[in-house]
Design a protein around this motif. Structure first.
Motif, PDB file in Angstrom:
ATOM      1  N   GLY A  27      -9.189 -10.618  17.433  1.00 30.20           N
ATOM      2  CA  GLY A  27      -9.103 -10.859  16.009  1.00 30.20           C
ATOM      3  C   GLY A  27      -8.952  -9.579  15.229  1.00 30.20           C
ATOM      4  N   PRO A  28      -8.763  -9.677  13.922  1.00 27.26           N
ATOM      5  CA  PRO A  28      -8.550  -8.506  13.083  1.00 27.26           C
ATOM      6  C   PRO A  28      -9.692  -7.517  13.208  1.00 27.26           C
ATOM      7  CG  PRO A  28      -8.037 -10.521  11.889  1.00 27.26           C
ATOM      8  CD  PRO A  28      -8.675 -10.938  13.177  1.00 27.26           C
ATOM      9  N   GLN A  29      -9.341  -6.229  13.275  1.00 27.98           N
ATOM     10  CA  GLN A  29     -10.347  -5.197  13.486  1.00 27.98           C
ATOM     11  C   GLN A  29     -10.127  -3.989  12.586  1.00 27.98           C
ATOM     12  OE1 GLN A  29     -11.128  -4.132  17.560  1.00 27.98           O
ATOM     13  NE2 GLN A  29     -10.385  -6.087  18.267  1.00 27.98           N
ATOM     14  N   TRP A  30      -9.544  -4.161  11.407  1.00 24.86           N
ATOM     15  CA  TRP A  30      -9.368  -3.006  10.541  1.00 24.86           C
ATOM     16  C   TRP A  30     -10.695  -2.745   9.859  1.00 24.86           C
ATOM     17  CZ3 TRP A  30      -3.973  -3.449   7.783  1.00 24.86           C
ATOM     18  CH2 TRP A  30      -2.996  -3.331   8.743  1.00 24.86           C
ATOM     19  N   THR A  31     -11.446  -1.825  10.386  1.00 27.06           N
ATOM     20  CA  THR A  31     -12.773  -1.539   9.865  1.00 27.06           C
ATOM     21  C   THR A  31     -12.810  -0.101   9.380  1.00 27.06           C
ATOM     22  OG1 THR A  31     -13.494  -1.027  12.105  1.00 27.06           O
ATOM     23  CG2 THR A  31     -13.867  -3.254  11.324  1.00 27.06           C
ATOM     24  N   THR A  32     -13.973   0.498   9.406  1.00 27.62           N
ATOM     25  CA  THR A  32     -14.154   1.833   8.866  1.00 27.62           C
ATOM     26  C   THR A  32     -13.054   2.775   9.360  1.00 27.62           C
ATOM     27  OG1 THR A  32     -16.513   1.433   8.878  1.00 27.62           O
ATOM     28  CG2 THR A  32     -15.818   3.710   8.638  1.00 27.62           C
ATOM     29  N   PRO A  33     -12.318   3.539   8.482  1.00 24.10           N
ATOM     30  CA  PRO A  33     -12.600   3.645   7.063  1.00 24.10           C
ATOM     31  C   PRO A  33     -12.017   2.528   6.216  1.00 24.10           C
ATOM     32  CG  PRO A  33     -10.757   5.027   7.579  1.00 24.10           C
ATOM     33  CD  PRO A  33     -11.213   4.416   8.875  1.00 24.10           C
ATOM     34  N   PHE A  34     -11.606   1.394   6.813  1.00 25.76           N
ATOM     35  CA  PHE A  34     -11.047   0.292   6.052  1.00 25.76           C
ATOM     36  C   PHE A  34     -12.046  -0.841   5.941  1.00 25.76           C
ATOM     37  CE2 PHE A  34      -7.186   2.215   5.656  1.00 25.76           C
ATOM     38  CZ  PHE A  34      -6.252   1.395   5.064  1.00 25.76           C
ATOM     39  N   PRO A  35     -12.065  -1.541   4.790  1.00 20.54           N
ATOM     40  CA  PRO A  35     -12.839  -2.771   4.706  1.00 20.54           C
ATOM     41  C   PRO A  35     -12.213  -3.808   5.608  1.00 20.54           C
ATOM     42  CG  PRO A  35     -11.433  -2.538   2.775  1.00 20.54           C
ATOM     43  CD  PRO A  35     -11.325  -1.251   3.564  1.00 20.54           C
ATOM     44  N   ARG A  79      -6.660  11.442   6.299  1.00 24.17           N
ATOM     45  CA  ARG A  79      -7.984  11.055   5.808  1.00 24.17           C
ATOM     46  C   ARG A  79      -7.915  10.619   4.348  1.00 24.17           C
ATOM     47  NH1 ARG A  79     -10.446  15.090   7.644  1.00 24.17           N
ATOM     48  NH2 ARG A  79     -10.331  16.485   5.849  1.00 24.17           N
ATOM     49  N   ARG A  80      -7.181  11.394   3.546  1.00 20.32           N
ATOM     50  CA  ARG A  80      -7.068  11.043   2.122  1.00 20.32           C
ATOM     51  C   ARG A  80      -6.310   9.730   1.943  1.00 20.32           C
ATOM     52  NH1 ARG A  80      -6.032  16.667   1.925  1.00 20.32           N
ATOM     53  NH2 ARG A  80      -3.775  16.293   1.883  1.00 20.32           N
ATOM     54  N   ALA A 120      -9.376   9.133  15.008  1.00 26.90           N
ATOM     55  CA  ALA A 120      -8.314  10.132  15.154  1.00 26.90           C
ATOM     56  C   ALA A 120      -7.471  10.250  13.907  1.00 26.90           C
ATOM     57  CB  ALA A 120      -7.438   9.771  16.357  1.00 26.90           C
ATOM     58  N   GLY A 121      -7.221   9.140  13.243  1.00 26.43           N
ATOM     59  CA  GLY A 121      -6.386   9.181  12.062  1.00 26.43           C
ATOM     60  C   GLY A 121      -6.982   9.985  10.932  1.00 26.43           C
ATOM     61  N   THR A 122      -8.315  10.150  10.935  1.00 24.80           N
ATOM     62  CA  THR A 122      -8.965  10.889   9.857  1.00 24.80           C
ATOM     63  C   THR A 122      -9.121  12.358  10.188  1.00 24.80           C
ATOM     64  OG1 THR A 122     -11.181  10.432  10.712  1.00 24.80           O
ATOM     65  CG2 THR A 122     -10.233   8.801   9.236  1.00 24.80           C
ATOM     66  N   ALA A 123      -8.659  12.786  11.375  1.00 25.12           N
ATOM     67  CA  ALA A 123      -8.778  14.190  11.746  1.00 25.12           C
ATOM     68  C   ALA A 123      -7.799  15.054  10.963  1.00 25.12           C
ATOM     69  CB  ALA A 123      -8.550  14.359  13.249  1.00 25.12           C
ATOM     70  N   ILE A 124      -6.696  14.468  10.491  1.00 24.02           N
ATOM     71  CA  ILE A 124      -5.707  15.178   9.693  1.00 24.02           C
ATOM     72  C   ILE A 124      -6.067  14.967   8.229  1.00 24.02           C
ATOM     73  CG2 ILE A 124      -3.257  15.391   9.164  1.00 24.02           C
ATOM     74  CD1 ILE A 124      -2.694  14.132  11.904  1.00 24.02           C
ATOM     75  N   PRO A 125      -6.254  16.038   7.452  1.00 27.36           N
ATOM     76  CA  PRO A 125      -6.683  15.865   6.058  1.00 27.36           C
ATOM     77  C   PRO A 125      -5.820  14.899   5.267  1.00 27.36           C
ATOM     78  CG  PRO A 125      -6.837  18.168   6.699  1.00 27.36           C
ATOM     79  CD  PRO A 125      -6.184  17.457   7.840  1.00 27.36           C
ATOM     80  N   ALA A 126      -4.489  15.004   5.407  1.00 27.19           N
ATOM     81  CA  ALA A 126      -3.608  14.098   4.665  1.00 27.19           C
ATOM     82  C   ALA A 126      -3.853  12.651   5.074  1.00 27.19           C
ATOM     83  CB  ALA A 126      -2.154  14.478   4.900  1.00 27.19           C
ATOM     84  N   ALA A 137       0.658   4.376   1.281  1.00 28.19           N
ATOM     85  CA  ALA A 137       0.847   5.024  -0.017  1.00 28.19           C
ATOM     86  C   ALA A 137       1.349   4.025  -1.045  1.00 28.19           C
ATOM     87  CB  ALA A 137       1.834   6.178   0.130  1.00 28.19           C
ATOM     88  N   ALA A 138       2.301   3.199  -0.662  1.00 25.63           N
ATOM     89  CA  ALA A 138       2.841   2.213  -1.598  1.00 25.63           C
ATOM     90  C   ALA A 138       1.790   1.186  -1.986  1.00 25.63           C
ATOM     91  CB  ALA A 138       4.045   1.515  -0.966  1.00 25.63           C
ATOM     92  N   ALA A 139       1.049   0.678  -1.011  1.00 27.18           N
ATOM     93  CA  ALA A 139       0.035  -0.329  -1.297  1.00 27.18           C
ATOM     94  C   ALA A 139      -1.013   0.204  -2.260  1.00 27.18           C
ATOM     95  CB  ALA A 139      -0.622  -0.789   0.011  1.00 27.18           C
ATOM     96  N   THR A 140      -1.397   1.472  -2.095  1.00 27.50           N
ATOM     97  CA  THR A 140      -2.397   2.071  -2.973  1.00 27.50           C
ATOM     98  C   THR A 140      -1.885   2.166  -4.396  1.00 27.50           C
ATOM     99  OG1 THR A 140      -3.291   3.351  -1.124  1.00 27.50           O
ATOM    100  CG2 THR A 140      -3.829   4.102  -3.334  1.00 27.50           C
ATOM    101  N   VAL A 141      -0.653   2.664  -4.577  1.00 29.77           N
ATOM    102  CA  VAL A 141      -0.072   2.787  -5.922  1.00 29.77           C
ATOM    103  C   VAL A 141       0.043   1.419  -6.581  1.00 29.77           C
ATOM    104  CG1 VAL A 141       2.046   3.365  -7.171  1.00 29.77           C
ATOM    105  CG2 VAL A 141       1.155   4.925  -5.449  1.00 29.77           C
TER     106      VAL A 141
END
Length: 529
Positions: A5-13, A107-108, A99-105, A59-63
């Motif tokens: 099942g869906p597992q998009w968790t930390t850092p995602f809700p 992470r942001r 791993a995805g948060t290891a790169i500053p860009a 990026a698009a979803a956030t904007v």
């Protein structure tokens, strides 16, 4: 597709909810973005459906969400980030964060998207766009709102149709397949595939590695393998070592883009400290089987000034894994199937989707961003995603054009800077087409799915002189008719047909993309959700 099942968790809700509105068992608590979206649409009728959760899609979803649009993001992976910001499974426990948060860009970007009120459908394949006059266009048309496209998806909840006001395609890219003798042996992988093992699964898929190709990614992956404790026997780059004159000419493109160069320098430093030989002007001519039928050695050769292998320079290096990185191919299948106009851009990876200054495709209601417009890296994809989001907000009536122009100015400056570097890298690390063509024999498999060889295609061209397009050769040889629908063989076949018929690759065209553009269960077609 089978998973828990869906597992998009930390850092995602955890917003990948079931149709009943309940989070899957064991999911992280929701932040409420599913219950209280910014817009007024349902999950099946959002303002914007974004396909892809890599840099451009995030990026698009956030904007979009920050300006009140109701956004749904659909992605095949269980966690967001794409390849560059790929994260391990949520069940993994590791120091230092995903791993995805290891790169500053990264992470942001992940953090900003996590805080935005966006719906997420993870583990979900977008396999067709209907309502624009493409093939099977009457699929599930009875209940479709008038004037809207229909996006067909398949995931944990089965087949679901989405009727967005606007559709944004950010499907990314995949490793360029390069046919040569032995490339189908077990143990021959793409550099991107090896990176998935290391970054996402924390696995080293072998004991002794040779990395080869023409893209700087092979240096980065080799350094990641060293850091993971692997043995790297050699890195072979089929490009020339840049000289002083080339470095001087590159200075305008380097300005404002030092991060990428620093990444490459760090990778080279890691390899130098590990005493891994990095050889320029060297390419793979064959992958050789060992006693057990898997990869046993890699045959390498020096390249001449005309980019062909130098006779007498061949040597063999023992390895059980060969990782290949010759570049990337834009994943344009869904956009092409929908009917978006394309153009051939060799530097951008092949067939790319045409768009205007706001990332609008030729098909009304469709925007594109990221690698589908030309392979250029995560930074450019992020900027294009923001620009597409602003363009969509204007079309939705949520932002006035003067405001969008003001917000877009720094994004456009960023794009100009990133495109200068992308052009430099494309020129410096272009695949050596002449060398790759020289090592292919008639026995070399071209289409892995249908087991069509180079010789079979050449014979078809000789026997049918009227064959001059990719689609025509496909009909005669079955190349491109397998499960991958030509992703693996289209670049090689088009190059071969062009060479044999004296045409440009652009004139050969691409395979026609038809739904489903990705493999799905047959029952998905009978259950339009």
């Amino acid at each position: 597709m089978t998973h828990d099942g869906p597992q998009w968790t930390t850092p995602f809700p955890e917003d990948g909810r079931t149709d009943a509105g309940q989070a899957p068992a064991g999911a992280a608590p929701s932040t409420g973005s599913e219950a209280a979206p910014a817009g007024t649409g349902s999950a099946a009728e959002p303002d914007v459906a974004v396909v892809g959760a890599g840099p451009a899609g995030l990026a698009a979803a956030t904007v979009l969400a920050e300006h009140g649009a109701d956004v749904l993001v659909v992605d095949e992976q269980l966690r967001p980030g794409g390849q560059i910001y790929r994260q391990p499974p949520a069940s993994f426990t590791e120091r230092g964060g995903p791993a995805g948060t290891a790169i500053p860009a990264g992470r942001r970007l992940l953090s900003a998207a996590a805080d935005a009120p966006v719906r997420w459908w993870p583990g979900t394949v977008a396999w067709g766009v209907f309502g624009a006059g493409a093939g099977l266009d009457d699929f599930a048309a009875a209940d479709a709102p008038p004037g809207r496209l229909r996006l067909a998806t398949h995931g944990p909840a089965g087949t679901r149709l989405v009727h967005p006001r606007l559709l944004l395609l950010t499907a990314g890219a995949y490793d360029l397949p390069v046919p040569f003798p032995g490339w189908t042996l077990p143990g021959v992988l793409t550099a991107g595939g090896v990176q998935v093992f290391v970054k996402a699964q924390r696995l080293v898929p072998g004991r002794r590695f040779v990395l080869a190709g023409a893209h700087p990614l092979v240096l980065v992956v080799a350094a990641q393998l060293i850091a993971a404790g692997a043995e790297v026997a050699e890195v072979a780059l089929a490009v020339r070592r840049p000289g002083v004159a080339a470095a001087w000419r590159a200075l305008p493109a380097v300005a404002g883009n030092t991060g990428k160069l620093a990444e490459g320098a760090r990778a080279l430093g890691t390899l130098r400290r590990a005493r891994v030989p990095v050889r320029f002007g060297t390419m793979v001519t064959a992958a050789l089987p060992g006693a057990d039928g898997t990869l046993g050695a890699v045959r390498l050769a020096d390249l001449a000034a005309d980019d062909t292998p130098v006779p007498g320079t061949e040597r063999e290096v023992g390895a059980d894994v060969l990782a290949l990185g010759y570049g990337f191919v834009p994943s344009t299948e869904l956009a092409r199937q929908a009917g978006c106009a394309t153009r051939y851009d060799a530097a951008g990876g092949g067939w790319v989707i045409e768009h205007d200054r706001w990332q609008r495709a030729s098909l009304p209601g469709v925007y594109v961003a990221g690698e589908v417009t030309g392979v250029a890296g995560a930074e450019q994809a992020t900027a294009e995603g923001r620009l597409a989001g602003l363009g969509a907000l204007v079309e939705l009536g949520r932002v006035r054009p003067p405001t969008a122009d003001r917000l877009a100015r720094p994004v456009r400056r960023e794009l100009r800077r990133r495109r200068r570097l992308a052009g430099l890298l494309a020129d410096t690390f272009a695949p050596p087409d002449a060398a790759l063509a020289a090592v292919r024999t008639d026995d070399t498999v071209l289409c892995r799915c249908e087991e069509v060889t180079v010789g079979a295609v050449r014979a078809a061209l000789r026997g049918h002189p009227h064959l001059r397009t990719a689609n025509a050769v496909k009909l005669v040889t079955r190349a491109g008719m397998g499960m991958c629908q030509g992703r693996s063989c289209q670049p090689g076949l088009c190059a071969l047909v062009a060479a044999e018929t004296g045409q440009e690759v652009a004139a050969v065209g691409s395979y026609t993309a038809r739904p489903p553009v990705k493999p799905i269960p047959l029952t998905a077609l009978s259950d339009p959700g």
